[in-house]
Enzyme design. Structure first.
Site, PDB file in Angstrom:
ATOM      1  CG  PHE A  73      25.617  74.700  24.349  1.00 14.18           C
ATOM      2  CD1 PHE A  73      25.994  73.484  24.877  1.00 14.18           C
ATOM      3  CD2 PHE A  73      26.313  75.167  23.232  1.00 14.18           C
ATOM      4  CE1 PHE A  73      27.026  72.744  24.306  1.00 14.18           C
ATOM      5  CE2 PHE A  73      27.343  74.445  22.664  1.00 14.18           C
ATOM      6  CZ  PHE A  73      27.703  73.225  23.196  1.00 14.18           C
TER       7      PHE A  73
ATOM      8  CG  HIS B 157      35.324  78.084  22.342  1.00 15.62           C
ATOM      9  ND1 HIS B 157      35.557  77.508  23.570  1.00 15.62           N
ATOM     10  CD2 HIS B 157      34.176  77.548  21.875  1.00 15.62           C
ATOM     11  CE1 HIS B 157      34.583  76.644  23.820  1.00 15.62           C
ATOM     12  NE2 HIS B 157      33.726  76.655  22.813  1.00 15.62           N
TER      13      HIS B 157
ATOM     14  CG  HIS C 112      35.529  78.652  18.288  1.00 14.46           C
ATOM     15  ND1 HIS C 112      36.009  77.393  18.011  1.00 14.46           N
ATOM     16  CD2 HIS C 112      34.186  78.511  18.458  1.00 14.46           C
ATOM     17  CE1 HIS C 112      34.998  76.533  18.019  1.00 14.46           C
ATOM     18  NE2 HIS C 112      33.884  77.183  18.268  1.00 14.46           N
TER      19      HIS C 112
ATOM     20  CB  SER D 128      28.331  77.690  14.114  1.00 11.52           C
ATOM     21  OG  SER D 128      28.842  76.583  14.808  1.00 11.52           O
ATOM     22  CG  LEU D 129      27.634  72.196  14.317  1.00 14.90           C
ATOM     23  CD1 LEU D 129      27.541  70.952  15.202  1.00 14.90           C
ATOM     24  CD2 LEU D 129      28.450  71.880  13.077  1.00 14.90           C
TER      25      LEU D 129
END
Lengths: 549, 363
Positions: free
Chosen positions: A100, A219, A327, A367-368
């Site tokens: 990522f 984003h 976002h 974030s999750l």
């Protein structure tokens, strides 16, 4: 839900108030994944995760909080897997991990490109399981509007019962805010209609400090024109970003990381390309063609479905038009590392909170993880505090009566403007004047725009006067929150005279200024206006360095 | 573009229904949900519907368009408006209406709860690490885990219309999500419970759920898989299971479905005796073939070979359920024969191949 589950497991009698059915919350729309240094795909460590996060935050993240996130993440992921979460698997059958943006190792655990969806459903499964054991109440479609603070303690929430109508006071010994973000302040956003910053506004108006409110993450890959999210996983799987000529322009902005630079960097690069006339209809293109049908279909089927449905583009054959869109809000209600706010009995976790693990720019996949790790911590802390709390006695009727009166005033008004135009003008002007790049004159202008809109809001008319499913009313209440939060954001942006993470001032303060601004901004609401101050960043291991990708 | 809609309004306080027509000016990319938003903003603020993500994942905006369940955020209006159609929008079926397009989802969730929708950990506890499970084994529940609980399948379910207590497609698909999960230990208990009345065998196989599911979950296929798993586990006392089993036996032995034996095999001898008069009537009118001598198909060998082949392949239980063509298309990417597919990703008329700065662009 993660906080509620933990509070229940800690022994509390739990109630969840949600303006949507819990599985409709916007966490379910997260796509790409969740970061934990499991080391399944390549060597990795919590220290590397922490460093990447600190650097990604442009050194504004609180390092003790980041270390907690990085070190507790793997255990939380294993727990989710044990609960039945349907993650994608590696060839060895372990949890698969993908690269990522701005991550030094493939660290993002995922489920194709519907990671948020599988997480929110596994949490709801665990919630239903605990409901069988009870007591565990869910107040569905209750719109939380105001916090009730008594003698410096938070004792309840005033809610509008959307289905049946009427204001209801829900009391508790501890209250955890987990209401998410406020992307809807912008016209171009990945966020759901529900993301209006309700929780931040509730806390602000109850006298609590909001932290780092100038930092809205754009984003880089939101679909044109609808604005829905196309996951960073597309680039994690090897996707290219190209301009109208087909050039992989990221090589000019981030020669090492290319498309996988941090989100603030990629969004700025795209905006520069578009403003220089190298875009296409105000967009750039996300090219997945070289990945081939099989990889697209197994790893990115949801993105393909979105592109086909909303842009008429099949990414197997054509590049996807994308542009930066609002976002994620890095800022929020200031909390400590257990989610506690400065008011007794009130906690916050997830996007509504600012611990801060994201600082000036959040990394994709963090974030999750934050919602899970800090949701768990806040739930545990809230339950433990409830066991020794002085709350629980009768609550004064006055705040509810005030709320009834204010609501009546709004509903009784029959002449004036409908809210939608104010909402649209807010979204458009915020995008224009407080977007990816920020200029002093535009920010000043935006303050005027917001004042004008707030003035007009005083005369809005709610057309639906009924009790049953009056979303006309709740949408008007949401707009009021957004107007105040927009003011808070722009005010904080003007005061931060530097460029850091998602806050970029190319014309007057293009550099980061650690001397003056390696500090959190703090906003309180006093006499119907935001008042600013600052606070130290908690540093442990990492000293600020020049940030490049 | 101009979009016209007819919307069934429902006022719960007065108990009144009314079909209202609205016309709005919407951008060409507008979805049904976008159009409803314009109606609510500019024409009638009292219009009630649910919405949230507007990207087909939260499952809020299930409703009916011209009598068939859709997700409002998924339906593009351009072609409908161009064709001059005025679609009728109404609340989902099989659920009580709260107001306008909003239904009470409590009965829906009650059925989801009834299938005990949480993992009962079964694989040995791996401790502080994950269970090791191959992707192939997890793929068994791939489609079922896509479910967003929008209720579109339940809205269209014919069985539920006849029997409101029927568990229904969404709940049974959720059940399959656990039965097919190698980490779950309650498989047998689940199959027993789902095989009871109002369960697996009460599905009429109308396939409306597969047809209307906006996410490709194919709930009917999930129900078929549950049925096959139940029979494999010997949980076959339901008439539905016996019925299905007789199809197999009959096809294997004579190559035909022996209908006269189907009734006793399904319902038992005692119950079948009550149907004798009816059966005689059918026989008299040539509606069923005489049971004796059993009619053996000319190419019965083929039926038997097919039966043996399936067994050799070890395709029992859920693995023996053939997925619908639509589902396979979804999974395997069947080309729709469109223009883009015809030219390919880099063919004539495709966008230029990407290049790095300093490289020569290739066309």
């Amino acid at each position: 839900m993660r906080a509620a589950i933990e509070a229940f497991d800690t022994g509390a009698n739990v109630g969840v108030v949600s303006k949507l059915h819990p599985t409709r919350s916007h966490s379910g729309a997260a796509e790409g994944g969740i970061n934990a240094a499991l080391g399944n795909a390549a060597e990795d460590s919590p220290e590397k995760h922490a460093f990447d996060t600190v650097k990604g935050s442009d050194y504004l993240g609180d390092q003790d909080a980041i270390e907690i996130l990085a070190s507790e993440a793997p255990g939380d992921i294993y727990q989710l897997e044990h609960w039945g979460c349907v993650f994608s698997r590696s060839d060895e059958g372990t949890l698969a991990q993908r690269p990522f943006g701005a991550a030094g190792s493939p660290r993002t655990v995922y489920s194709a490109d519907i990671t948020g969806h599988v997480l929110i459903h596994v949490l709801y499964e665990q919630l239903m399981k605990r409901q069988e054991q009870g007591p565990f109440e869910v107040y569905e479609e209750y719109f939380a509007w105001r916090l009730v603070i008594e003698d410096g303690r938070c004792v309840g929430v005033i809610c509008w019962d959307l289905v049946r109508g009427g204001l209801k006071l829900v009391t508790g010994k501890s209250i955890v805010l987990a209401t998410g973000g406020m992307g809807r302040i912008y016209r171009a956003t990945t966020n759901a209609y529900a993301c209006n910053g309700d929780g931040m506004a509730m806390a602000l108006h109850a006298g609590l400090p909001l932290k780092d409110m100038e930092f809205m993450q754009f984003h880089p890959t939101t679909l044109f024109p609808s604005g829905v999210l196309i996951t960073e996983g597309c680039r994690g799987e090897g996707g290219f970003l190209i301009n109208r000529d087909g050039e992989r322009f990221m090589a000019r902005y981030a020669p090492n990381a290319l498309e996988l630079a941090s989100r603030d960097v990629v969004s700025r690069s795209e905006t520069t390309e578009i403003e220089a006339g190298r875009g296409l209809n105000g967009s750039v293109l996300l090219d997945l063609r070289h990945l081939g049908p099989e990889r697209i279909l197994t790893r990115l089927p949801g993105s393909r479905e979105l592109a086909m449905t909303f842009a008429g583009v099949d990414p197997i054959y054509d590049p996807i038009p994308v542009r930066p869109g609002a976002h994620y809000h890095m800022g929020g209600v200031a909390t400590d590392n257990w989610g506690a706010t400065e008011v007794d009995g009130l906690y916050a976790a997830g996007e509504v909170a600012c611990v801060s693990v994201h600082g000036a720019n959040r990394l994709g996949g963090n974030s999750l993880m934050e919602t899970i790790t800090f949701g768990r911590r806040a739930g545990q802390a809230a339950a433990e505090a409830a066991q020794v709390s002085r709350n629980g006695g009768p609550v004064s009727e006055a705040p509810l009566a005030d709320a009834e009166r204010d609501l009546r005033t709004l509903l009784d008004r029959s002449e004036g403007e409908r809210p939608w135009k104010i909402r649209d003008e807010l979204g458009g002007s915020m995008l224009e004047n407080f977007g990816v790049f920020r200029y002093p004159d535009r920010m000043e202008r935006q303050l005027d725009v917001i004042q004008g809109l707030r003035e007009r809001y005083q005369h809005v008319v709610v057309e639906d006067k009924g009790d049953i499913f009056n979303s006309d009313l709740t949408q008007a209440l949401e707009l009021e929150s957004m107007l105040d939060l927009a003011w808070v954001m722009v005010q904080a942006g003007l005061a931060r005279e530097e460029s850091r993470g998602a806050h970029s001032r190319p014309s007057d303060f293009p550099e980061r200024d650690d001397e003056r601004f390696l500090r959190h901004s703090i906003t309180r609401w006093e006499e119907d206006a935001p008042v600013l101050s600052t606070e130290e960043v908690r540093m442990t291991t990492y000293q600020p360095e020049v940030r490049s990708y | 573009m101009q979009v016209a809609l007819k919307i069934w309004r429902y006022d719960a306080v007065k108990g009144e229904r009314a079909l209202r027509e609205y016309e709005v000016d919407a951008p060409e990319e507008a979805t049904l949900l976008d159009c409803l938003d314009i109606v609510k903003d500019r024409l009638d603020g009292s219009l009630a519907y649910r919405k949230s993500c507007r990207m087909m994942i939260c499952g809020s905006c299930g409703m009916r368009m011209d009598g068939a369940a859709v997700l409002a955020c998924k339906v593009r209006m351009y072609e409908i408006a161009q064709a001059g159609q005025v679609p009728v929008i109404s609340a989902m079926g099989n659920l009580p209406i709260v107001k306008d397009l909003v239904v009470d989802m409590q009965p829906f969730w009650g059925k989801i709860r009834a299938v005990q929708p949480w993992l009962e950990p079964g694989l040995s506890d791996p401790g502080e690490t994950e269970h090791v499970v191959s992707q192939e084994r997890m793929d068994v529940i791939h489609k079922e885990s896509l479910c967003i609980m929008c209720g579109c399948c339940v809205s269209e379910c014919n069985s539920m219309e006849a029997d409101p207590e029927f568990l229904g497609p969404a709940a049974l698909a959720k059940g399959m999500r656990f039965v097919g999960d190698p980490r779950d230990q309650a498989t047998v208990e689940r199959l027993q419970s789902y095989s009871e009345e109002h369960g697996i065998w009460d599905c009429t196989r109308c396939y409306f759920c597969n047809e209307r599911c906006p996410k490709g979950v194919d709930p009917r296929d999930a129900i078929a898989k549950l049925g096959a798993e139940a029979v494999k586990e010997g949980i076959d006392s339901d008439m539905g299971a016996k019925h299905a089993k007789w199809f197999v036996t009959s096809a294997k032995t004579t190559g035909w479905l022996r209908e006269t034996e189907l009734v006793p095999k399904t319902q038992g001898i005692a119950k079948s005796l009550k149907e004798v008069t009816f059966a005689m009537g059918l026989l008299k009118h040539g509606k069923v073939p005489p049971p004796f001598p059993p009619h053996v198909a000319k190419h019965v060998g083929e039926a038997r070979a097919l039966y043996d082949l399936v067994h050799e392949q070890d395709r029992d239980g859920a693995a023996g359920i053939a997925q619908s063509e639509k589902a396979l298309g979804h999974l395997e990417h069947a080309d729709d024969g469109g223009e883009a597919a015809a030219r390919g990703p880099y063919g004539d008329g495709s966008f230029a191949k990407p290049f790095l700065p300093g490289e020569e662009p290739t066309v």
